[in-house]
Every structure is written in structure tokens, then in C-alpha cells.
Design a protein around this motif. Structure first.
Motif, PDB file in Angstrom:
ATOM      1  N   GLU A 248       0.831  -1.208   0.000  1.00 20.27           N
ATOM      2  CA  GLU A 248       0.000   0.000   0.000  1.00 20.27           C
ATOM      3  C   GLU A 248       0.864   1.256   0.000  1.00 20.27           C
ATOM      4  O   GLU A 248       0.607   2.212  -0.740  1.00 20.27           O
ATOM      5  N   ALA A 249       1.917   1.243   0.845  1.00 20.96           N
ATOM      6  CA  ALA A 249       2.804   2.408   0.888  1.00 20.96           C
ATOM      7  C   ALA A 249       3.531   2.596  -0.438  1.00 20.96           C
ATOM      8  O   ALA A 249       3.682   3.732  -0.913  1.00 20.96           O
ATOM      9  N   ARG A 250       3.990   1.472  -1.040  1.00 21.76           N
ATOM     10  CA  ARG A 250       4.674   1.575  -2.322  1.00 21.76           C
ATOM     11  C   ARG A 250       3.731   2.079  -3.408  1.00 21.76           C
ATOM     12  O   ARG A 250       4.115   2.909  -4.242  1.00 21.76           O
ATOM     13  N   ARG A 251       2.478   1.578  -3.381  1.00 19.81           N
ATOM     14  CA  ARG A 251       1.510   2.032  -4.384  1.00 19.81           C
ATOM     15  C   ARG A 251       1.250   3.528  -4.249  1.00 19.81           C
ATOM     16  O   ARG A 251       1.225   4.266  -5.248  1.00 19.81           O
ATOM     17  N   ARG A 252       1.079   3.987  -3.022  1.00 14.78           N
ATOM     18  CA  ARG A 252       0.825   5.411  -2.815  1.00 14.78           C
ATOM     19  C   ARG A 252       2.038   6.249  -3.197  1.00 14.78           C
ATOM     20  O   ARG A 252       1.900   7.341  -3.759  1.00 14.78           O
ATOM     21  N   ALA A 253       3.242   5.733  -2.880  1.00 14.73           N
ATOM     22  CA  ALA A 253       4.456   6.473  -3.246  1.00 14.73           C
ATOM     23  C   ALA A 253       4.615   6.530  -4.762  1.00 14.73           C
ATOM     24  O   ALA A 253       4.991   7.573  -5.318  1.00 14.73           O
ATOM     25  N   GLU A 254       4.318   5.408  -5.435  1.00 19.45           N
ATOM     26  CA  GLU A 254       4.405   5.400  -6.899  1.00 19.45           C
ATOM     27  C   GLU A 254       3.383   6.338  -7.520  1.00 19.45           C
ATOM     28  O   GLU A 254       3.683   7.045  -8.487  1.00 19.45           O
ATOM     29  N   GLU A 255       2.179   6.364  -6.954  1.00 12.31           N
ATOM     30  CA  GLU A 255       1.165   7.279  -7.471  1.00 12.31           C
ATOM     31  C   GLU A 255       1.584   8.731  -7.265  1.00 12.31           C
ATOM     32  O   GLU A 255       1.414   9.566  -8.156  1.00 12.31           O
ATOM     33  N   ALA A 256       2.129   9.024  -6.067  1.00 13.88           N
ATOM     34  CA  ALA A 256       2.571  10.394  -5.805  1.00 13.88           C
ATOM     35  C   ALA A 256       3.723  10.781  -6.720  1.00 13.88           C
ATOM     36  O   ALA A 256       3.759  11.901  -7.262  1.00 13.88           O
ATOM     37  N   ASN A 257       4.672   9.867  -6.906  1.00 17.29           N
ATOM     38  CA  ASN A 257       5.813  10.156  -7.773  1.00 17.29           C
ATOM     39  C   ASN A 257       5.370  10.330  -9.221  1.00 17.29           C
ATOM     40  O   ASN A 257       5.859  11.216  -9.931  1.00 17.29           O
ATOM     41  N   LEU A 258       4.428   9.474  -9.654  1.00 16.29           N
ATOM     42  CA  LEU A 258       3.939   9.584 -11.020  1.00 16.29           C
ATOM     43  C   LEU A 258       3.171  10.884 -11.215  1.00 16.29           C
ATOM     44  O   LEU A 258       3.293  11.544 -12.259  1.00 16.29           O
ATOM     45  N   ALA A 259       2.378  11.261 -10.201  1.00 18.29           N
ATOM     46  CA  ALA A 259       1.648  12.529 -10.304  1.00 18.29           C
ATOM     47  C   ALA A 259       2.610  13.708 -10.371  1.00 18.29           C
ATOM     48  O   ALA A 259       2.402  14.651 -11.153  1.00 18.29           O
ATOM     49  N   LYS A 260       3.685  13.639  -9.576  1.00 17.81           N
ATOM     50  CA  LYS A 260       4.687  14.710  -9.624  1.00 17.81           C
ATOM     51  C   LYS A 260       5.361  14.772 -10.985  1.00 17.81           C
ATOM     52  O   LYS A 260       5.536  15.852 -11.571  1.00 17.81           O
ATOM     53  N   SER A 261       5.717  13.604 -11.497  1.00 22.75           N
ATOM     54  CA  SER A 261       6.403  13.571 -12.791  1.00 22.75           C
ATOM     55  C   SER A 261       5.485  14.065 -13.905  1.00 22.75           C
ATOM     56  O   SER A 261       5.913  14.818 -14.791  1.00 22.75           O
ATOM     57  N   ARG A 262       4.206  13.658 -13.866  1.00 27.85           N
ATOM     58  CA  ARG A 262       3.266  14.120 -14.890  1.00 27.85           C
ATOM     59  C   ARG A 262       3.047  15.629 -14.794  1.00 27.85           C
ATOM     60  O   ARG A 262       2.950  16.318 -15.811  1.00 27.85           O
ATOM     61  N   PHE A 263       2.988  16.128 -13.564  1.00 25.94           N
ATOM     62  CA  PHE A 263       2.793  17.567 -13.394  1.00 25.94           C
ATOM     63  C   PHE A 263       3.965  18.340 -13.981  1.00 25.94           C
ATOM     64  O   PHE A 263       3.773  19.308 -14.738  1.00 25.94           O
ATOM     65  N   LEU A 264       5.182  17.921 -13.646  1.00 20.49           N
ATOM     66  CA  LEU A 264       6.351  18.638 -14.151  1.00 20.49           C
ATOM     67  C   LEU A 264       6.486  18.494 -15.665  1.00 20.49           C
ATOM     68  O   LEU A 264       6.888  19.431 -16.353  1.00 20.49           O
ATOM     69  N   ALA A 265       6.140  17.286 -16.175  1.00 19.06           N
ATOM     70  CA  ALA A 265       6.252  17.083 -17.614  1.00 19.06           C
ATOM     71  C   ALA A 265       5.264  17.955 -18.384  1.00 19.06           C
ATOM     72  O   ALA A 265       5.573  18.448 -19.473  1.00 19.06           O
ATOM     73  N   THR A 266       4.070  18.150 -17.824  1.00 16.76           N
ATOM     74  CA  THR A 266       3.067  18.975 -18.514  1.00 16.76           C
ATOM     75  C   THR A 266       3.289  20.461 -18.299  1.00 16.76           C
ATOM     76  O   THR A 266       2.670  21.287 -18.992  1.00 16.76           O
ATOM     77  N   MET A 267       4.161  20.822 -17.334  1.00 23.22           N
ATOM     78  CA  MET A 267       4.421  22.235 -17.062  1.00 23.22           C
ATOM     79  C   MET A 267       5.579  22.776 -17.888  1.00 23.22           C
ATOM     80  O   MET A 267       6.056  23.882 -17.628  1.00 23.22           O
ATOM     81  N   SER A 268       6.049  22.014 -18.870  1.00 27.56           N
ATOM     82  CA  SER A 268       7.210  22.434 -19.656  1.00 27.56           C
ATOM     83  C   SER A 268       6.991  23.797 -20.303  1.00 27.56           C
ATOM     84  O   SER A 268       7.797  24.717 -20.157  1.00 27.56           O
ATOM     85  N   HIS A 269       5.887  23.943 -21.017  1.00 19.97           N
ATOM     86  CA  HIS A 269       5.620  25.200 -21.736  1.00 19.97           C
ATOM     87  C   HIS A 269       5.428  26.355 -20.759  1.00 19.97           C
ATOM     88  O   HIS A 269       5.975  27.454 -20.957  1.00 19.97           O
ATOM     89  N   GLU A 270       4.670  26.100 -19.682  1.00 17.10           N
ATOM     90  CA  GLU A 270       4.360  27.170 -18.737  1.00 17.10           C
ATOM     91  C   GLU A 270       5.603  27.666 -17.999  1.00 17.10           C
ATOM     92  O   GLU A 270       5.686  28.842 -17.638  1.00 17.10           O
ATOM     93  N   LEU A 271       6.572  26.806 -17.774  1.00 13.54           N
ATOM     94  CA  LEU A 271       7.786  27.208 -17.066  1.00 13.54           C
ATOM     95  C   LEU A 271       8.811  27.838 -17.991  1.00 13.54           C
ATOM     96  O   LEU A 271       9.521  28.774 -17.603  1.00 13.54           O
ATOM     97  N   ARG A 272       8.909  27.333 -19.201  1.00 12.56           N
ATOM     98  CA  ARG A 272       9.954  27.820 -20.104  1.00 12.56           C
ATOM     99  C   ARG A 272       9.579  29.135 -20.775  1.00 12.56           C
ATOM    100  O   ARG A 272      10.459  29.964 -21.057  1.00 12.56           O
ATOM    101  N   THR A 273       8.312  29.352 -21.058  1.00 11.67           N
ATOM    102  CA  THR A 273       7.907  30.559 -21.798  1.00 11.67           C
ATOM    103  C   THR A 273       8.309  31.846 -21.080  1.00 11.67           C
ATOM    104  O   THR A 273       8.943  32.729 -21.677  1.00 11.67           O
ATOM    105  N   PRO A 274       7.969  32.019 -19.779  1.00 12.68           N
ATOM    106  CA  PRO A 274       8.401  33.276 -19.132  1.00 12.68           C
ATOM    107  C   PRO A 274       9.909  33.387 -19.006  1.00 12.68           C
ATOM    108  O   PRO A 274      10.455  34.495 -19.099  1.00 12.68           O
ATOM    109  N   LEU A 275      10.604  32.259 -18.829  1.00 15.10           N
ATOM    110  CA  LEU A 275      12.059  32.332 -18.728  1.00 15.10           C
ATOM    111  C   LEU A 275      12.686  32.754 -20.060  1.00 15.10           C
ATOM    112  O   LEU A 275      13.655  33.524 -20.085  1.00 15.10           O
ATOM    113  N   ASN A 276      12.148  32.237 -21.142  1.00 11.40           N
ATOM    114  CA  ASN A 276      12.660  32.666 -22.456  1.00 11.40           C
ATOM    115  C   ASN A 276      12.463  34.155 -22.658  1.00 11.40           C
ATOM    116  O   ASN A 276      13.326  34.839 -23.232  1.00 11.40           O
TER     117      ASN A 276
END
Length: 532
Positions: A248-276
Motif C-alpha cells: 500500500e505504501a509503495r503504491r501510494r508512493a508510486e502514485e505520488a511520484n507519477l503525479a509529480k512527474s506528470r505535473f512537471l512534464a506537462t508544465m514544460s511550456h508554462e515554465l519555459r515561456t516566461p524564462l525565455n
């Protein structure tokens, strides 16, 4: 279940899943064995009574046969009235035993009635012993010969043995059942006044007491076995609970890690545009495209903004690269790639930095290496990250050595070794973890993000390769990224255009492996050495 030390949410989930195990222990009517030095007989009274009932259920047919045989013997030896009364008494005792066993088996749980049923079963055993003793007392009470005494002695021994087999689960069950009949037989044999019959009488009484002690030992072994079964069941339950909590702990950790990774992966445009935008406008202001900056402080501020923005953009790019890999969203575009070309390109890109620190870059490249089927961007990033790390931790006027060649298994490798301070052995796992930095990196003036090596390791593994980091204190660090033979693109087959071809039956690159040793070594024949 011992669930201390786990997250409360995980414990609640697992406790709901395993509530049936607690009910099972409650139904068995015993406490958990944890902390007990030895099994307590009182904890297993219900199991002993249950086993006694099971045994007597199986022995009812032999018991009825024995009563019938004795009734026939009584019919032959005794008056009709006396034989009939004994037969009725025997049948009544058998019926009472049978009804009590049926009533006991219908109970779902004893719920503290163990003592009541123990007294009931022992009372029925005593009645059985008295009925048998009454039968023996009613036979002619003269033992005139050794043969008759021997027959009585054998009857007594068989009676005692059968009692041990059927009543050892009851405390004093053997003594209560066999002692009355054994006493009657002993008295009959003593009345003969012969030394042999007197000895037989003593043996009968002694055997009865001995068999009670033997039954007690058997009962103790049964309790130990039941205790072992409970301990085993408890260990299984605890193991299932710990496994469920871990899952259960591993499943929750994997879900949290996957959610974090998906969030950062989808935030590529939003993070890079103002920096550019920040980088672009700061570069325009720094070059004074729209007009001069009359304040030197403004020029310095603009340079700081551009430098800080570049650093932040590099950090975001590394985080997004690692997040895409962890989320499984890194798309590999496989094409023919030359490791040698990637090394040459990385060397040119890092040439200025090496020159500033007066670092010498030595290249040792095996010639005529075929291309790899790989992602070109990933290979360039692997080489560039490793070379950048090596230059970062190599002191001024140091040496960085890059080797490219064949592996022993027919694949290819790239090795980059620096002459820096090295990494302590216990810090290597930290360095290879995300955002991990060793003590030397923390003290260094050129601190990084701690993502370069994890990204390289992930990219190498995506190519089914092998990543290895070797380091010795005050000698330097060597990082080797190797790629399997399946990634090596075989040369084109022979044709009529004058292109040389491999002889029939010769594996690809056989000629290269004959002239160049497979393991990476400095100065191996066929290796071209360059330096910058």
C-alpha cells in the motif's frame, strides 16, 4: 497485529482488509502467543476437548462392538436378570456419551465453558470405568489357574491401552477410566495368593499409573503442536499485514511520484515561456539594442538577470527531462548515431571551459567504430553531462581522459575519467540519486543541481545499457556508459559497387575485434589519441 511504526492511513486500510483474521482468532478462543515463554495448557483447553470428541466419534463402532461382546459373555456366565441389568447400564452409558458428543459438536464456541465440558467428559469416563468394573466383579471371583490369571491380565492391559488411545486428551481421563477395572482385576488375581498372579496385579496397577503419565506427556506434545500452529498462523498474519502495508505504501508512493512527474512534464511550456522572455529581454537590454543604458549598475543587473535566468532554465530543463523519463513520456527517436561524433561535438562545446581552467582533454578513440541505433539527443546529452561533470570537479591544470571503443561483449562504451579529488565510496549511492550531492560537490564553488548523473543513468538504461561509476579518493572518478551488442548497427552486406564485404561465416566487426582488445585500455593497438 503489530502495525506500530507504519503510516496511520496504511494501517487503517490494512486493518480493514485483515479484520477476518482477528475474527478467526476470536473463534478459536485463545489469546495470541506473543510474549509467552511456554505454551499455556489453559489456552488450548477447547482444542483438546474438540480432539477428544473427534476421537470418540470415530471409536463408537468399536465401543458398541465391545459392549455387545461383554453382554454376550455376561449372558453366558451370569443370571439373566443380572446380565440384563448390566447390559442396560452399559447401553445407557454409551448413549449418554454419544449424546454429549453431539451436543458438544453443535456449539460454535465454548465461551468459557471448557471446565464444564471437561468435568462432563471425565464424569462419563468414570461411569464407563465403573460399568466395566461392575462386569468384572460379577464374574466368578476365583482365579484357580495361571491361564485364567493370564487371560485376565491380558484383558486388563488391552483395556488400559484402549483407554490411552481414546482418553489422552483429558486430564486424568486414563486414570479415571482404567483404574476401577484394573483394581478389580488386581484384587481377583491377588486372591489367588500365587506369587505370579500377585505380580500381575502389581503390574496392572503400575501400568495404569504409568499410562496416565504417558497420556500427560502425549497431551503436552499436543499442546506444543497447537502452540506452534498458532505461532505459525500469527507469523503468517503478521507477514501478510506487513506485506499489505508495504504494498500500500509503495503504491501510494508510486502514485505520488507519477503525479509529480506528470505535473512537471506537462508544465514544460508554462515554465519555459516566461524564462525565455526574461532571457530574451535581458539580452536585448545587455546589448543595448533599443538604446544605451546610461547607468553601469543597470548593465550589471541585466547581466545578473541573464545569468540567473540561464541557470534557472538549465535547472528546469534537467528536472523536466528526468520527470519525462520517470513518467515514461520520454520518446526515443532511434537513428544511427556515432559515439565518436558525439564525443567530438561535446569536446568542442566544452573547449572554452576547459581552456579557462587549463584542463587538458585527452581523446582515445578506437577507429572505424560503426554507428549505434540510439536516440541522438540522448547520446549527446549523456556525453555532454559526463564531460561537464568531469570538468567541474577537475582542478586547474588537470587532465580529463575520454575513451570510446568496444566492450568485451561486442557492444560499445564511452568512458570519461577526471583527475579530481574523487568521491567517497559511501557517497556514491547519494551522488547517483536525484538531487544528490556528495560532500566535495557541496564544498565546491561550482555546485550543480544533482540531476546530471541520474539523467545519464536513466538514459543509458533506456538504451538497455550499463552505467558504472568508479572513484578513488585523491585519484579521480571514472564514469563508463556501455551499450549492448544489439544496439550496434552491422555493416552493409557486399554488393557490386566495390564496397568490401565480410567473408562468409565471419561475424560483424570480427576484423576490428582481432586488432583491438575488447576492454577499455589506454594505448591499445588501433586507438587514436588526441588532446586539447
Amino acid at each position: 497485529m503489530p502495525l506500530d511504526g507504519y503510516d496511520s492511513a496504511d494501517k487503517n486500510i490494512v486493518e480493514r482488509r485483515h479484520s477476518g483474521n482477528a475474527a478467526r482468532y476470536a473463534l478459536r478462543g485463545k489469546a495470541k502467543p506473543q510474549g509467552e515463554q511456554a505454551p499455556e495448557p489453559s489456552n488450548f483447553a477447547s482444542e483438546l476437548l474438540q480432539r477428544h470428541a473427534d476421537i470418540h466419534t470415530k471409536f463408537y463402532v468399536p465401543l458398541i462392538a465391545l459392549v455387545s461382546l461383554l453382554a454376550w459373555a455376561a449372558w453366558e456366565q451370569l443370571p439373566l436378570m443380572q446380565a440384563g441389568l448390566w447390559g442396560l447400564a452399559a447401553l445407557l452409558v454409551v448413549a449418554l456419551r454419544f449424546l454429549s458428543i453431539l451436543r458438544f459438536k453443535k456449539l460454535e464456541t465454548l465461551a468459557g465453558q471448557e471446565r464444564h465440558w471437561l468435568l462432563t467428559f471425565n464424569g462419563l469416563q468414570a461411569l464407563t470405568g465403573l460399568v466395566l468394573a461392575a462386569f468384572l466383579m460379577s464374574i466368578p471371583n476365583s482365579v484357580e489357574s495361571i491361564s485364567v490369571a493370564s487371560a485376565l491380565f491380558a484383558t486388563g492391559m488391552a483395556l488400559i491401552g484402549g483407554t490411552v488411545l481414546t482418553s489422552y486428551n483429558l486430564r486424568f481421563g486414563v486414570l479415571i477410566t482404567a483404574l476401577p477395572a484394573a483394581t478389580v482385576l488386581a484384587v481377583l488375581m491377588v486372591m489367588n495368593k500365587a506369587p505370579a498372579t500377585t505380580a500381575m496385579a502389581g503390574i496392572l496397577i503400575g501400568t495404569t499409573i504409568f499410562c496416565e503419565l504417558l497420556a500427560s506427556k502425549i497431551r503436552g506434545m499436543t499442546i506444543a503442536q497447537l502452540h506452534s500452529e498458532v505461532v505459525r498462523d500469527q507469523l503468517i498474519v503478521d507477514l501478510e499485514a506487513a506485506t499489505a502495508i508495504s504494498d500500500e505504501a509503495r503504491r501510494r508512493a508510486e502514485e505520488a511520484n507519477l503525479a509529480k512527474s506528470r505535473f512537471l512534464a506537462t508544465m514544460s511550456h508554462e515554465l519555459r515561456t516566461p524564462l525565455n522572455a526574461i532571457l530574451g529581454f535581458s539580452e536585448v537590454m545587455s546589448n543595448e539594442v533599443m538604446g544605451p543604458l546610461n547607468n553601469d549598475f543597470y548593465k550589471e543587473y541585466v547581466s545578473d538577470i541573464h545569468r540567473s535566468g540561464s541557470h534557472l532554465l538549465k535547472l528546469i530543463n534537467e528536472i523536466l527531462d528526468l520527470s519525462r523519463i520517470e513518467a515514461g513520456r520520454y520518446e526515443m527517436n532511434e537513428e544511427p548515431v556515432s559515439i565518436t561524433d558525439a564525443v567530438e561535438e561535446a569536446k568542442q562545446m566544452m573547449k572554452l571551459k576547459a581552456k579557462q581552467k587549463h584542463i587538458k582533454i585527452n581523446l582515445q578513440l578506437q577507429p572505424a567504430l560503426p554507428d549505434l541505433k540510439a536516440d541522438a539527443r540522448a547520446i549527446r546529452q549523456i556525453v555532454l553531462n559526463l564531460l561537464s561533470n568531469a570538468l567541474k570537479f577537475t582542478p586547474d591544470s588537470g587532465v580529463v581522459t575520454i575513451k570510446v571503443g568496444w566492450t568485451a561483449g561486442g557492444g560499445q562504451y564511452v568512458s570519461i575519467k577526471d583527475s579530481g579529488p574523487g568521491i567517497p565510496e559511501d557517497e556514491i549511492p547519494v551522488v547517483l540519486s536525484s538531487f544528490g550531492q556528495g560532500s566535495i560537490a557541496i564544498k565546491s564553488a561550482e555546485q550543480g543541481t544533482g540531476l546530471g548523473l541520474p539523467i545519464v543513468q536513466a538514459l543509458v538504461h533506456m538504451h538497455q545499457g550499463h552505467f558504472e561509476l568508479k572513484s578513488k579518493m585523491r585519484e579521480g572518478t571514472e564514469v563508463v556508459a556501455s551499450f549492448p551488442k544489439s544496439r550496434v548497427i552491422a555493416p552493409m552486406p557486399a554488393n557490386n559497387m566495390g564496397i568490401p564485404h565480410q567473408p562468409s561465416g565471419t561475424p560483424p566487426f570480427a576484423s576490428n575485434r582481432q586488432t583491438v582488445a575488447a576492454p577499455p585500455m589506454v594505448g591499445v593497438g588501433g586507438v587514436t589519441e588526441k588532446s586539447a
